[in-house]
Scaffold this motif. Structure first.
Motif, PDB file in Angstrom:
ATOM      1  N   HIS A 175       0.857  -1.183   0.000  1.00 62.02           N
ATOM      2  CA  HIS A 175       0.000   0.000   0.000  1.00 62.02           C
ATOM      3  C   HIS A 175       0.900   1.242   0.000  1.00 62.02           C
ATOM      4  CE1 HIS A 175      -0.204  -0.495   4.732  1.00 62.02           C
ATOM      5  NE2 HIS A 175       1.001  -0.631   4.263  1.00 62.02           N
ATOM      6  N   SER A 177       0.630   3.523   2.228  1.00 66.15           N
ATOM      7  CA  SER A 177       0.683   4.024   3.608  1.00 66.15           C
ATOM      8  C   SER A 177       2.097   4.217   4.166  1.00 66.15           C
ATOM      9  CB  SER A 177      -0.139   3.116   4.526  1.00 66.15           C
ATOM     10  OG  SER A 177      -1.477   3.067   4.075  1.00 66.15           O
ATOM     11  N   GLN A 180       3.274   7.680   4.530  1.00 69.12           N
ATOM     12  CA  GLN A 180       2.894   8.496   5.703  1.00 69.12           C
ATOM     13  C   GLN A 180       4.084   8.613   6.637  1.00 69.12           C
ATOM     14  OE1 GLN A 180      -0.592   7.529   8.010  1.00 69.12           O
ATOM     15  NE2 GLN A 180      -1.572   6.504   6.274  1.00 69.12           N
ATOM     16  N   GLU A 225      -2.215   7.864  -1.294  1.00 66.95           N
ATOM     17  CA  GLU A 225      -2.290   8.029   0.145  1.00 66.95           C
ATOM     18  C   GLU A 225      -2.499   9.503   0.443  1.00 66.95           C
ATOM     19  OE1 GLU A 225      -1.955   5.231   1.670  1.00 66.95           O
ATOM     20  OE2 GLU A 225      -2.043   5.858   3.777  1.00 66.95           O
ATOM     21  N   PHE A 264      -8.500  -0.504  10.494  1.00 68.41           N
ATOM     22  CA  PHE A 264      -7.141  -0.527   9.965  1.00 68.41           C
ATOM     23  C   PHE A 264      -6.224  -0.365  11.164  1.00 68.41           C
ATOM     24  CE2 PHE A 264      -9.739   1.258   6.541  1.00 68.41           C
ATOM     25  CZ  PHE A 264      -9.453   0.386   5.515  1.00 68.41           C
ATOM     26  N   PHE A 266      -3.535   1.228  11.477  1.00 71.83           N
ATOM     27  CA  PHE A 266      -2.854   2.532  11.589  1.00 71.83           C
ATOM     28  C   PHE A 266      -3.800   3.692  11.848  1.00 71.83           C
ATOM     29  CE2 PHE A 266      -3.962   2.284   7.137  1.00 71.83           C
ATOM     30  CZ  PHE A 266      -3.602   0.992   6.783  1.00 71.83           C
ATOM     31  N   THR A 267      -5.100   3.411  11.960  1.00 73.00           N
ATOM     32  CA  THR A 267      -6.044   4.492  12.263  1.00 73.00           C
ATOM     33  C   THR A 267      -6.984   4.055  13.374  1.00 73.00           C
ATOM     34  OG1 THR A 267      -7.308   3.648  10.385  1.00 73.00           O
ATOM     35  CG2 THR A 267      -6.094   5.703  10.035  1.00 73.00           C
ATOM     36  N   ALA A 314      -5.756  10.210   7.826  1.00 71.70           N
ATOM     37  CA  ALA A 314      -5.122   9.657   6.625  1.00 71.70           C
ATOM     38  C   ALA A 314      -6.197   8.973   5.809  1.00 71.70           C
ATOM     39  CB  ALA A 314      -4.038   8.658   7.021  1.00 71.70           C
ATOM     40  N   PHE A 315      -5.920   8.833   4.548  1.00 70.77           N
ATOM     41  CA  PHE A 315      -6.811   8.028   3.710  1.00 70.77           C
ATOM     42  C   PHE A 315      -5.983   7.339   2.636  1.00 70.77           C
ATOM     43  CE2 PHE A 315      -6.591  10.736   0.049  1.00 70.77           C
ATOM     44  CZ  PHE A 315      -6.467  12.025   0.537  1.00 70.77           C
ATOM     45  N   GLY A 316      -6.536   6.270   2.102  1.00 73.44           N
ATOM     46  CA  GLY A 316      -5.885   5.569   1.007  1.00 73.44           C
ATOM     47  C   GLY A 316      -6.957   5.141   0.022  1.00 73.44           C
TER      48      GLY A 316
HETATM   49  N1  DAH Z   1      -3.545   1.157   3.334  1.00 66.43           N
HETATM   50  C1  DAH Z   1      -4.912   0.715   3.279  1.00 66.43           C
HETATM   51  C2  DAH Z   1      -5.057  -0.404   2.284  1.00 66.43           C
HETATM   52  O1  DAH Z   1      -4.262  -0.469   1.383  1.00 66.43           O
HETATM   53  C3  DAH Z   1      -5.826   1.832   2.900  1.00 66.43           C
HETATM   54  C4  DAH Z   1      -5.916   2.865   3.961  1.00 66.43           C
HETATM   55  C5  DAH Z   1      -6.852   2.773   4.939  1.00 66.43           C
HETATM   56  C6  DAH Z   1      -5.043   3.918   3.960  1.00 66.43           C
HETATM   57  C7  DAH Z   1      -6.990   3.711   5.930  1.00 66.43           C
HETATM   58  C8  DAH Z   1      -5.130   4.887   4.955  1.00 66.43           C
HETATM   59  C9  DAH Z   1      -6.127   4.762   5.933  1.00 66.43           C
HETATM   60  O2  DAH Z   1      -4.331   5.928   5.016  1.00 66.43           O
HETATM   61  O3  DAH Z   1      -6.237   5.722   6.881  1.00 66.43           O
HETATM   62  O4  DAH Z   1      -5.929  -1.195   2.374  1.00 66.43           O
END
Ligand code: DAH
Length: 347
Positions: A175, A177, A180, A225, A264, A266-267, A314-316
């Motif tokens: 990913h 992430s 980050q 990301e 997740f 990390f969150t 954060a988001f992905g």
């Molecule tokens: N890294 C996760 C994935 O690949 C997606 C993700 C989820 C990224 C939540 C983030 C987050 O930054 O906050 O499935």
């Protein structure tokens, strides 16, 4: 007509009738060969008197020259015709339009990627880039995904043997992430002595890899990301930012968005982001487009920041999926097959 005139006329007719060099050589033998008609006449002269030999011999020679002349002319004519045929077969029509250099265009994923950078750029986000071969710390551990944690099996990973001195496992990043951690760690170091912490606002688009392959999964895919950290950044900012992004990206002002609780490592809390188009063939259906959440305090600490002070989200999101939704593509594999009939539609 004398016998010689007849022979000349016959030879001319036979040579004219010969359509190929081989036919012509066969025709030649009839008149000039060892047993050819003229040769036989020469042999017949033995019985003649000296006087007769002179006149007869001269006449036969004249006839022979005439036949040989006809033969040479016909040989030349056949050779000319053959050359003509070859030239015609290999003819270049210099008036034909030249082969054009094909007009290229950006790949639909590159188009989506550019759009993402532009839209987040307009909201003050920096763009960061990082390695695709990632070590265990950045890809998992720093993201609060310690060794043997069951959440690691959420991602089927390509491990890479790097002969690392620290014996740290490497993998193709599963990913974006890890960016980050990389970005925030560098930022934290750079601003360690600043009185006021400058906010982090960054997106990191790039290639990601998992052991997965079907109509909606490819072993190589693309994610973007997002990270926004500061002293006062909340879920409200995430919602406004992401909603604005989606409305602009999909050109749909009536688009709505919802958070759906999720997990997740990390969150905390974590949420899936679903959107619903107000128009188009997919209107009215909830579509999952991203994972997100408030950055976990352990992750903030692993960035070298103080989780008591720094907070954010954060988001992905999958770029391929965003591109599929935007361009109405129903099979992910089309993006990677290189078929110009598909790709040229995006020029
Ligand atoms: N890294 C996760 C994935 O690949 C997606 C993700 C989820 C990224 C939540 C983030 C987050 O930054 O906050 O499935």
């Amino acid at each position: 007509m004398s016998d010689l005139d007849t022979i000349i006329a016959n030879a001319q007719a036979a040579f004219a009738a010969a359509a190929t060099p081989a036919d012509l050589e066969n025709a030649k033998a009839v008149f000039l060969g060892k047993q050819g008609q003229l040769t036989e006449l020469m042999k017949g002269m033995a019985a003649l008197s000296v006087e007769e030999k002179k006149t007869r011999g001269a006449a036969i020679n004249v006839a022979k020259q005439a036949v040989e002349g006809a033969l040479t002319a016909r040989r030349q004519a056949l050779a000319d015709a053959e050359l003509d045929k070859q030239l015609k077969a290999e003819a270049l029509d210099v008036s034909l339009p030249g082969r054009q250099r094909g007009q290229g265009g950006l790949h639909p994923i590159a188009l989506a990627w550019d759009r993402i950078e532009q839209i987040f750029g307009s909201m003050g986000f920096d763009v960061a880039d990082g390695p695709e071969i990632e070590n265990d710390w950045f890809n998992f551990t720093a993201l609060n995904n310690p060794p043997n944690h069951p959440a690691r099996s959420m991602q089927d990973t390509f491990y890479v043997d790097m002969n690392d001195e620290e014996a740290q496992p490497y993998c193709l990043r599963t990913h974006t992430s890890p960016m980050q951690i990389r970005y925030a760690t560098a930022h934290a170091k750079k601003h360690a002595n600043d009185a006021v912490f400058p906010e982090i606002r960054v997106i990191a688009p790039g290639r990601t890899y998992r052991v997965d392959s079907d109509a909606t999964h490819s072993p190589m895919f693309h994610q973007v990301e997002g990270l926004w950290l500061g002293e006062n950044v909340s879920f409200k900012d995430l919602k406004i930012t992401f909603l604005n992004f989606c409305k602009t990206f999909f050109e749909d002002d009536g688009l709505v968005m919802r958070f759906r609780p999720s997990y997740f490592p990390f969150t905390e809390p974590s949420a899936e982001i679903d959107i619903q188009f107000s128009k188009g063939p997919l209107a009215g259906r909830w579509l999952e487009v991203a994972g997100s959440g408030q950055v976990h305090p352990t992750v903030v600490r692993n960035m070298g920041l103080d989780p008591e002070k720094i907070i954010g989200f954060a988001f992905g999101s999958g770029i391929d999926r965003l591109a599929m939704l935007r361009y109405g593509v129903n099979d992910l594999r089309l993006f990677f097959e290189g078929d110009v009939r598909f790709l040229s539609q995006f020029r």
